[in-house]
Design an enzyme around this catalytic site. Structure first.
Site, short mmCIF file in Angstrom:
data_model
loop_
_atom_site.label_atom_id
_atom_site.label_comp_id
_atom_site.label_asym_id
_atom_site.label_seq_id
_atom_site.Cartn_x
_atom_site.Cartn_y
_atom_site.Cartn_z
N LYS A 1 -7.24 1.68 -3.32
CA LYS A 1 -6.81 1.04 -1.98
C LYS A 1 -7.23 2.14 -0.67
CE LYS A 1 -4.54 -1.72 1.15
NZ LYS A 1 -5.49 -2.93 1.46
N CYS B 1 -3.42 -2.04 8.65
CA CYS B 1 -4.03 -1.51 7.68
C CYS B 1 -4.79 -0.07 7.77
CB CYS B 1 -4.77 -2.30 6.57
SG CYS B 1 -4.00 -3.63 6.00
N THR C 1 0.71 -1.13 0.12
CA THR C 1 -0.06 0.11 0.07
C THR C 1 0.78 1.18 -0.10
OG1 THR C 1 -1.81 -1.29 1.19
CG2 THR C 1 -1.78 1.19 1.22
N ARG D 1 -0.80 -5.24 16.14
CA ARG D 1 -0.34 -3.97 15.89
C ARG D 1 -1.77 -3.01 15.92
NH1 ARG D 1 2.46 -4.87 9.92
NH2 ARG D 1 0.80 -6.87 10.20
#
EC number: 1.1.1.22
Length: 439
Positions: free
Chosen positions: A205, A261, A121, A329
């Site tokens: 994305k 993400c 990404t 995370r």
């Protein structure tokens, strides 16, 4: 087709393994010698359902290889996937230093017809810069495409093998055709292969993740409002979810989203907007709501115990940011754990997959429990932070006997409040009234 995948993290390993599973010859490259040695021994660095079996199968079939020798892997490759890390920088923007280093490293070894594909990404404009860098390094116009991933941790194999869509950003149809043939085995049910510019693919994305994050932050904010106004967010969720324009996906209230993400991508998109002179009010609000939601369980625990946790034993079920992964995370559970430790509580933790990763960070500050029931023995409260299936149907009668105090804080709304009340529990959840046997 001969494929090289640079980076054996979550995205790179899943991508390389799935392409190998359809008959391609795939070499995954990493600079971490220990990781490569472990992969060659069948030791997988991440937990993802089905991944270990698929890696071993394709490794034994000699279609999947692991190496630190970048030149040897790049030279024969028809397609080179870049799947290196793009961590968040201090300003919220993506740190692309590893990407630029890899682009320079591969440039002397690329075939003239090789297609270099960004799978990481990356901010809008990264493809253009890679194209310019490779032209400077090689003296020719190289083939550079964008192919963002849309993988959910815990369902990555399924998402890759049966995608909703495949998005590719290219400069010419020749590169699109190479990728179309590569993805053909995964698109047999007529799912779309969407060809667009590299800039549009890169943007797709970020916009997808930002919109999904917005739905989560929105339903969490509405859940908090329901609690104050006497409503039940589960009823409200059903009331709006049946509207075909809205749907039910990502409308489950909880303690906030985490992982690698959504938090990073929302902030990176906001940073890109600011760089171009746009005020990203909604994006900043989505992030702020989510960070605040991670403290909602702190408020509930603090209120219940009148702010006095010293000497209390609190059990936490669920450490990973979501089920079916060991990824911690930005996990909401860690925010709660840090606060409880500061307050002097004894904290026990249980998770089907993430215990070792948490132990690596916290050491002997926590008590690590392999068994659910053993973790609640003598506990003053149980807090549920991840909706693992293991937690959906415990033996409530046994738990009642084991716990020093039958109090449950449910950050994922796994149980029905009235049933918990009848079982003798004080039960706190998200967006619903707290219940107690004394009510």
């Amino acid at each position: 087709m001969k494929i090289a995948v640079v980076g054996t993290g979550y995205v790179g390993l899943v991508t390389g393994t799935c392409f190998a599973d359809t008959g391609n010859d795939v070499t995954c490259i990493d600079i971490d010698q220990k990781k490569i040695d472990n992969l060659n021994k069948g030791i997988i660095p991440i937990y993802e359902p089905g991944l270990t079996e698929m890696v071993l199968h394709n490794y034994e079939a000699q279609r999947l290889h692991f190496t630190t020798d970048l030149p040897a892997a790049i030279k024969p490759a028809e397609v080179v996937y870049l799947a290196v890390g793009t961590p968040q920088g201090e300003d919220g923007a993506a740190n692309l230093s590893a990407m630029w280093a890899v682009v320079e490293a591969i440039s002397p070894h690329l075939r003239d017809d090789a297609v270099v594909v960004t799978k990481s990404t990356v901010p809008v404009g990264t493809n253009e810069r890679i194209y310019s860098m490779l032209k400077d390094f090689t003296g020719r116009n190289c083939h550079v495409a964008s192919n963002p991933e849309f993988l959910k941790e815990g369902a990555a194999i399924e998402d890759f093998m049966k995608p909703d869509r495949v998005v590719v950003g290219v400069r010419d149809e020749e590169d699109a055709e190479v990728l179309r043939q590569l993805y053909k085995p995964f698109l047999r049910t007529e799912k779309p292969f969407l060809v667009m510019s590299p800039q549009s693919a890169e943007m797709t994305k970020y916009v997808a993740n930002a919109l999904l994050s917005t739905k989560i932050s929105f339903i969490n904010e509405m859940a908090n409002l329901c609690e104050k106004m006497g409503g039940d967010i589960n009823d409200v969720r059903r009331g709006i979810g049946h509207d075909s324009r809205i749907g039910f996906a990502f409308l489950f209230p909880g303690v906030g989203y985490g992982g690698s993400c959504f938090p990073k991508d929302v902030r990176a998109l906001a940073a890109m907007a600011e760089e171009h002179g746009t005020v990203p009010q909604m994006l900043r609000s989505v992030d702020e709501v989510n960070e605040r939601q991670k403290t909602v369980m702190i408020d509930k625990v603090k209120t219940h115990f009148d702010g006095k946790l010293e000497g209390k034993t609190i059990t936490v079920w669920g450490l990973a940011f979501k089920p079916r992964t060991d990824d911690i995370r930005e996990a909401p559970a860690l925010v709660l754990i840090d606060w409880m430790l500061e307050q002097g509580a004894t904290v026990r933790v249980q998770d089907p997959e993430a215990l070792e990763k948490v132990k690596a960070d916290y050491g002997d500050k926590l008590t690590y429990c392999e068994r659910r029931m053993g973790s609640v023995d003598g506990a003053d409260a149980l807090v549920i932070m991840t909706e693992w299936k293991d937690y959906h149907s415990p033996d409530f009668a046994e738990m009642y006997q084991l716990m020093a105090s039958p109090v449950i804080f449910d950050g994922r709304n796994l149980y029905e409040p009235e049933r918990m009340k009848r079982r003798g529990y004080t039960y706190h959840s998200i967006g619903r009234p707290t219940v107690s046997p004394s009510d």
